[in-house]
Design an enzyme around this catalytic site. Structure first.
Site, PDB file in Angstrom:
ATOM      1  N   TYR A   1      -1.518  -0.462  10.245  1.00  0.00           N
ATOM      2  CA  TYR A   1      -1.828  -0.891   8.995  1.00  0.00           C
ATOM      3  C   TYR A   1      -0.382  -0.500   8.082  1.00  0.00           C
ATOM      4  O   TYR A   1       0.151  -1.394   7.236  1.00  0.00           O
ATOM      5  CB  TYR A   1      -2.712  -0.202   8.419  1.00  0.00           C
ATOM      6  CG  TYR A   1      -2.906  -0.557   6.893  1.00  0.00           C
ATOM      7  CD1 TYR A   1      -3.358  -2.051   6.514  1.00  0.00           C
ATOM      8  CD2 TYR A   1      -3.032   0.331   5.841  1.00  0.00           C
ATOM      9  CE1 TYR A   1      -3.967  -2.186   5.155  1.00  0.00           C
ATOM     10  CE2 TYR A   1      -3.037   0.004   4.555  1.00  0.00           C
ATOM     11  CZ  TYR A   1      -3.704  -1.232   4.175  1.00  0.00           C
ATOM     12  OH  TYR A   1      -3.884  -1.535   2.866  1.00  0.00           O
TER      13      TYR A   1
ATOM     14  N   SER B   1       0.892  -1.067   0.031  1.00  0.00           N
ATOM     15  CA  SER B   1       0.023  -0.063   0.092  1.00  0.00           C
ATOM     16  C   SER B   1       1.010   1.185   0.046  1.00  0.00           C
ATOM     17  O   SER B   1       2.007   1.219   0.603  1.00  0.00           O
ATOM     18  CB  SER B   1      -0.965   0.016   1.133  1.00  0.00           C
ATOM     19  OG  SER B   1      -1.358   1.199   1.450  1.00  0.00           O
TER      20      SER B   1
END
Length: 186
Positions: A159, A145
């Protein structure tokens, strides 16, 4: 060479984790459309069976990437049938907020690391050994990501850490895998 020729995966088998929805489902559809045999892996076998029925050449297996024994067991089953994995798309992952000031955040942080980092490690390690042992010049694609490299959104530190680790793991493994003609990208 045309794009159609460049992306011709006939004769290749692709394992896609987290294939029961979202990006995993789309990766499965794209690879299937380009002729690959796809092995769909997820904790939700019922959703995989529905997708299998829509695709041309697909098989569903239940796999929890966060559980090392589940990953090893699935690969043992695949190898017992003579299956050879040419492409692995490590897509399974979770996104949870991990605010630093909440007591409950430790469980969410640990599950993020276990799924998003350790799950990618377990699958990468297992598929890389499978490729090496079978002399497969394969490709491992770890879905990361932009939050792994850029400033993450509020309360998403867990995350961001998990995805930054996946990016760095992929870069680090290039030197170990490339002598065996195994590509790895994130």
């Amino acid at each position: 060479m045309s794009l159609t020729q460049l992306y011709d995966f006939r004769g290749k088998t692709a394992l896609i984790t987290g294939a029961s929805g979202g990006l995993g489902e789309q990766f499965a559809r794209c690879l299937d459309a380009r002729g690959a045999r796809v092995i769909l892996a997820s904790r939700r076998l019922d959703k995989l069976k529905d997708l299998c029925s829509e695709l041309g050449n697909a098989t569903a297996i239940e796999m929890d990437v966060a559980d090392k024994n589940s990953v090893i067991s699935c690969f043992s089953e695949l190898e017992a049938t003579g299956e050879k994995i040419d492409i692995c798309v490590n897509n399974a992952g979770i996104a949870k907020l991990t605010p630093i000031f909440e007591e409950e955040q430790n469980d969410d942080f640990e599950s993020l690391i276990q799924t998003n980092l350790m799950g990618v490690w377990y699958v990468t390690k297992t598929v890389a050994n499978h490729m090496k042992n079978n002399n497969i010049h394969g490709s491992i694609i770890n879905i990361a990501s932009v939050n792994g490299e850029a400033f993450p959104y509020k309360e998403a530190t867990g995350y961001a850490i998990s995805k930054a680790a996946v990016i760095h793991m992929s870069k680090s493994l290039v030197t170990e895998l490339s002598p065996h003609k195994i590509r790895i990208n994130s």
